[in-house]
Design a protein around this motif. Structure first.
Motif, short mmCIF file in Angstrom:
data_model
loop_
_atom_site.label_atom_id
_atom_site.label_comp_id
_atom_site.label_asym_id
_atom_site.label_seq_id
_atom_site.Cartn_x
_atom_site.Cartn_y
_atom_site.Cartn_z
N ASN A 198 -72.45 57.61 74.75
CA ASN A 198 -73.56 58.30 75.27
C ASN A 198 -73.61 59.09 76.41
O ASN A 198 -73.60 58.71 77.21
N SER A 203 -81.75 59.14 64.36
CA SER A 203 -81.88 59.44 65.98
C SER A 203 -81.25 58.66 66.39
O SER A 203 -82.36 57.42 66.88
N HIS A 236 -74.49 52.70 62.97
CA HIS A 236 -74.03 54.19 64.15
C HIS A 236 -75.62 54.01 65.10
O HIS A 236 -75.11 54.00 65.98
N GLU A 237 -76.55 54.23 64.42
CA GLU A 237 -77.57 54.38 65.58
C GLU A 237 -77.65 53.21 66.90
O GLU A 237 -77.87 53.61 67.32
N HIS A 297 -75.23 54.32 69.22
CA HIS A 297 -75.78 55.14 70.21
C HIS A 297 -76.52 54.08 71.01
O HIS A 297 -76.32 54.80 72.17
N GLY A 340 -71.04 57.84 72.21
CA GLY A 340 -71.33 58.77 71.36
C GLY A 340 -70.50 58.59 70.11
O GLY A 340 -70.11 58.15 69.84
N HIS A 341 -69.95 60.04 69.95
CA HIS A 341 -69.58 60.35 68.42
C HIS A 341 -68.13 60.28 68.74
O HIS A 341 -67.79 60.39 69.95
N SER A 342 -67.50 59.95 67.52
CA SER A 342 -66.04 59.88 67.33
C SER A 342 -65.56 60.79 66.66
O SER A 342 -66.34 61.69 66.28
N LYS A 343 -63.78 61.85 67.05
CA LYS A 343 -63.66 63.08 66.28
C LYS A 343 -63.05 62.33 64.87
O LYS A 343 -62.53 62.64 64.28
N TYR A 374 -68.61 58.23 63.90
CA TYR A 374 -68.34 60.11 62.62
C TYR A 374 -69.86 60.23 63.51
O TYR A 374 -70.20 59.60 62.67
N TYR A 375 -69.21 62.10 63.79
CA TYR A 375 -71.04 62.00 63.70
C TYR A 375 -71.80 62.26 62.10
O TYR A 375 -72.68 61.89 62.41
N SER A 376 -70.53 62.19 61.01
CA SER A 376 -71.68 62.71 59.95
C SER A 376 -71.84 60.82 59.16
O SER A 376 -70.19 60.80 58.96
#
Ligand SMILES: [Zn+2]
Length: 262
Positions: free
Chosen positions: A23, A123, A161-162, A165, A170-173, A180-182
């Motif tokens: 983050n 979020s 997921h939240e 954060h 942060g997000h993973s690729k 993962y972002y989605s």
């Protein structure tokens, strides 16, 4: 040369293996491995559940994911509903200011302007100042929110997921990761290796750090004994090795001399 190539391959694959990120601007997460999680006394009906149910979902999410990573000491302690904290209508910053320090607050918000797009499900915002961190997690309870259409398992995924954060990731690729972002179109059954690496990096078991800390402080009677024992062990090993080499050398010398005399 062979070892250089091997090292290069290790470095290359080692770099590819890590897809987690942290983050932004929050350092290395909370200073304690045990973080209290509170539920704000807010109206979550727009998200499809009561505040009491929200607490149960958060408890289930931490059990399913973050509290059961063998390599990490993180423990999210879901304390309960804070009747003195209401974040209805607050923007993220205002809600964040109401969070007790060194804890995470989970709430809902039905104000559309808190979410640039009503399809955003939730979020989180985290803030650290020095070694003090605090974070807020807000689920979208706007009438347009798609949360009421989701299965409880998926809602737990979103909360987990939240929370990731909120404690510093942060997000993973990598798509198999919870971070993962989605989350659309997938049900996350367990953490990905990348999530495990991330939480272990932020909240490792601190036994090694404890030993190091004790040694540095000099408060280490028992550690010194261990050290002496270790040194003793290595000394014996070294003497043994030298003896074996010497024996081998004399044996060869003896055999050569024997042959020479024949
Ligand atoms: Zn995210």
């Amino acid at each position: 040369m062979y070892y250089s190539i091997l090292l290069f391959v290790f470095v290359l694959f080692g770099q590819q293996a890590f897809g987690f990120s942290l983050n932004n601007n929050t350092g290395k997460g909370f200073s304690s491995n045990e973080i209290d999680v509170y539920i704000a006394d807010t109206d979550c009906s727009g998200a499809g559940f009561t505040t009491e149910r929200y607490k149960a979902l958060v408890s289930s999410a931490v059990k399913r994911f973050w509290n059961n990573v063998p390599t990490s000491a993180l423990f999210l302690d879901v304390k309960g509903i804070r009747s003195d904290i209401d974040i209805d209508g607050d923007d993220h910053d205002a809600a964040l200011n109401k969070v007790p320090r060194n804890s995470i607050l989970a709430g809902c918000n039905d104000s559309a302007d808190q979410f640039s797009n009503a399809s955003i499900l939730g979020s989180a915002k985290m803030k650290c100042s020095g070694s003090t961190c605090y974070a807020v997690l807000i689920l979208n309870a706007h009438p347009n929110s798609s949360l009421p259409d989701k299965d409880e398992g998926v809602i737990e995924d979103i909360i987990a997921h939240e929370l990731g954060h909120a404690f510093g990731l942060g997000h993973s690729k990598l798509k198999p990761s919870l971070m993962y972002y989605s989350v659309s179109g997938k049900f996350q059954k367990w953490l990905g290796q990348d999530d495990i690496d991330g939480v272990t990096y932020l909240y490792p078991h601190d036994s090694e750090a404890d030993i190091l800390g004790m040694s540095l402080l000099g408060n280490c009677g028992s550690i010194n004994m261990d050290d002496d024992n270790q040194h003793g062990f290595f000394k014996s090993m070294l003497i043994g090795l030298i003896l074996i080499l010497l024996l081998g050398f004399f044996r060869k010398l003896f055999i050569r001399n024997l042959r020479g005399s024949l």
